[in-house]
Design a protein around this motif. Structure first.
Motif, PDB file in Angstrom:
ATOM      1  N   LEU A  10      51.485  51.310  37.399  1.00 17.42           N
ATOM      2  CA  LEU A  10      50.441  51.603  36.408  1.00 17.42           C
ATOM      3  C   LEU A  10      50.895  51.211  35.002  1.00 17.42           C
ATOM      4  CD1 LEU A  10      49.051  55.024  37.668  1.00 17.42           C
ATOM      5  CD2 LEU A  10      47.825  52.844  37.568  1.00 17.42           C
ATOM      6  N   LEU A  11      52.156  51.456  34.685  1.00 17.24           N
ATOM      7  CA  LEU A  11      52.674  51.083  33.373  1.00 17.24           C
ATOM      8  C   LEU A  11      52.654  49.568  33.198  1.00 17.24           C
ATOM      9  CD1 LEU A  11      53.877  51.921  30.688  1.00 17.24           C
ATOM     10  CD2 LEU A  11      56.137  51.904  31.768  1.00 17.24           C
ATOM     11  N   ALA A  12      53.001  48.829  34.234  1.00 15.06           N
ATOM     12  CA  ALA A  12      52.960  47.363  34.154  1.00 15.06           C
ATOM     13  C   ALA A  12      51.525  46.881  33.951  1.00 15.06           C
ATOM     14  CB  ALA A  12      53.547  46.748  35.423  1.00 15.06           C
ATOM     15  N   TRP A  13      50.588  47.443  34.711  1.00 14.10           N
ATOM     16  CA  TRP A  13      49.188  47.064  34.562  1.00 14.10           C
ATOM     17  C   TRP A  13      48.691  47.409  33.159  1.00 14.10           C
ATOM     18  CZ3 TRP A  13      45.363  44.911  37.819  1.00 14.10           C
ATOM     19  CH2 TRP A  13      45.841  44.466  39.051  1.00 14.10           C
ATOM     20  N   LEU A  14      49.029  48.580  32.663  1.00 11.48           N
ATOM     21  CA  LEU A  14      48.623  48.993  31.317  1.00 11.48           C
ATOM     22  C   LEU A  14      49.181  48.023  30.278  1.00 11.48           C
ATOM     23  CD1 LEU A  14      47.289  51.063  29.430  1.00 11.48           C
ATOM     24  CD2 LEU A  14      49.405  52.389  29.549  1.00 11.48           C
ATOM     25  N   THR A  15      50.412  47.607  30.460  1.00  9.85           N
ATOM     26  CA  THR A  15      51.047  46.687  29.518  1.00  9.85           C
ATOM     27  C   THR A  15      50.339  45.343  29.482  1.00  9.85           C
ATOM     28  OG1 THR A  15      53.174  47.776  29.850  1.00  9.85           O
ATOM     29  CG2 THR A  15      53.228  45.552  28.935  1.00  9.85           C
ATOM     30  N   TYR A  16      50.051  44.769  30.639  1.00  5.23           N
ATOM     31  CA  TYR A  16      49.386  43.465  30.690  1.00  5.23           C
ATOM     32  C   TYR A  16      47.965  43.523  30.134  1.00  5.23           C
ATOM     33  CZ  TYR A  16      52.920  40.745  33.167  1.00  5.23           C
ATOM     34  OH  TYR A  16      54.051  40.058  33.499  1.00  5.23           O
ATOM     35  N   TYR A  17      47.200  44.520  30.538  1.00  8.64           N
ATOM     36  CA  TYR A  17      45.822  44.627  30.046  1.00  8.64           C
ATOM     37  C   TYR A  17      45.808  44.968  28.555  1.00  8.64           C
ATOM     38  CZ  TYR A  17      43.518  44.007  34.528  1.00  8.64           C
ATOM     39  OH  TYR A  17      43.040  43.465  35.683  1.00  8.64           O
ATOM     40  N   GLY A  18      46.719  45.827  28.111  1.00 11.98           N
ATOM     41  CA  GLY A  18      46.821  46.150  26.691  1.00 11.98           C
ATOM     42  C   GLY A  18      47.219  44.945  25.860  1.00 11.98           C
ATOM     43  N   ALA A  19      48.100  44.116  26.391  1.00  9.74           N
ATOM     44  CA  ALA A  19      48.503  42.892  25.675  1.00  9.74           C
ATOM     45  C   ALA A  19      47.321  41.943  25.532  1.00  9.74           C
ATOM     46  CB  ALA A  19      49.651  42.205  26.408  1.00  9.74           C
ATOM     47  N   ALA A  20      46.508  41.816  26.579  1.00  7.79           N
ATOM     48  CA  ALA A  20      45.328  40.953  26.499  1.00  7.79           C
ATOM     49  C   ALA A  20      44.342  41.494  25.463  1.00  7.79           C
ATOM     50  CB  ALA A  20      44.656  40.833  27.864  1.00  7.79           C
ATOM     51  N   LEU A  21      44.175  42.808  25.418  1.00  4.78           N
ATOM     52  CA  LEU A  21      43.291  43.413  24.419  1.00  4.78           C
ATOM     53  C   LEU A  21      43.830  43.166  23.010  1.00  4.78           C
ATOM     54  CD1 LEU A  21      40.826  45.126  23.686  1.00  4.78           C
ATOM     55  CD2 LEU A  21      42.226  47.163  24.084  1.00  4.78           C
TER      56      LEU A  21
END
Length: 179
Positions: free
Chosen positions: A48-59
């Motif tokens: 979940l932390l990895a997914w949050l990081t990638y999606y947050g970076a795109a945002l």
């Protein structure tokens, strides 16, 4: 229109991932304190932390608040500014294209394997965030390229003061700010 849709999607995804991570961590800690640790907690929280990081970076990229050279670009004008912005954008897009390709290779290698603590969940699903996140980052860079190319002080339009609201230095000189 597309940019707004992508922004809303990313904001929603980040919100859901953040909430899910918070719930998993709280539940995991609660069970551990009760002496009945969950076997899947650590693995799911890391994913979940990895997914949050990638999606947050795109945002962040969509808002022009991530990788780049905004200070240098703001100080330049004309062709020099255009060249710096385009070279920086090209480098960022090339990097994330390489990340997407490498991530896809990882997903292919993991086909048929599962998570250690949750054998019903494919490992490729968990790692698919690498190519998906990289493609989202590239999309965000392309959708916000107009913002980077437009002259002005703010490369992040959401942070720029609106015409009816005075800038902080104007507010202070008008006696509205801190002394």
């Amino acid at each position: 229109m597309l940019k707004t849709g992508v922004r809303r999607f990313l904001e929603g995804a980040v919100l859901v991932l953040l909430a899910a991570l918070a719930v998993v961590v709280v539940v995991g800690v609660g069970f551990r304190k009760a002496g009945a640790a969950l076997v899947w907690y650590d693995e799911v929280a890391s994913i979940l932390l990895a997914w949050l990081t990638y999606y947050g970076a795109a945002l962040a990229a969509l808002r022009r608040a991530h990788i780049g050279v905004p200070t240098l670009a703001q100080r330049l004008t004309g062709r020099a500014r255009l060249a710096v912005v385009l070279v920086a954008e090209g480098a960022i897009i090339a990097f994330f294209a390489a990340v997407a390709w490498a991530g896809w290779q990882v997903v292919r290698v993991l086909e048929g394997t599962t998570l250690v603590s949750l054998p019903s969940v494919p490992a490729a699903l968990a790692q698919s965030v690498i190519p998906i996140g990289a493609v989202l980052f590239i999309l965000a860079q392309l959708l916000s390229l107009k913002d980077a190319l437009s002259p002005g002080d703010a490369l992040c339009p959401e942070d720029a003061p609106s015409p009816e609201e005075p800038r902080s230095d104007e507010a202070v000189s008008a006696g509205e700010g801190e002394p």
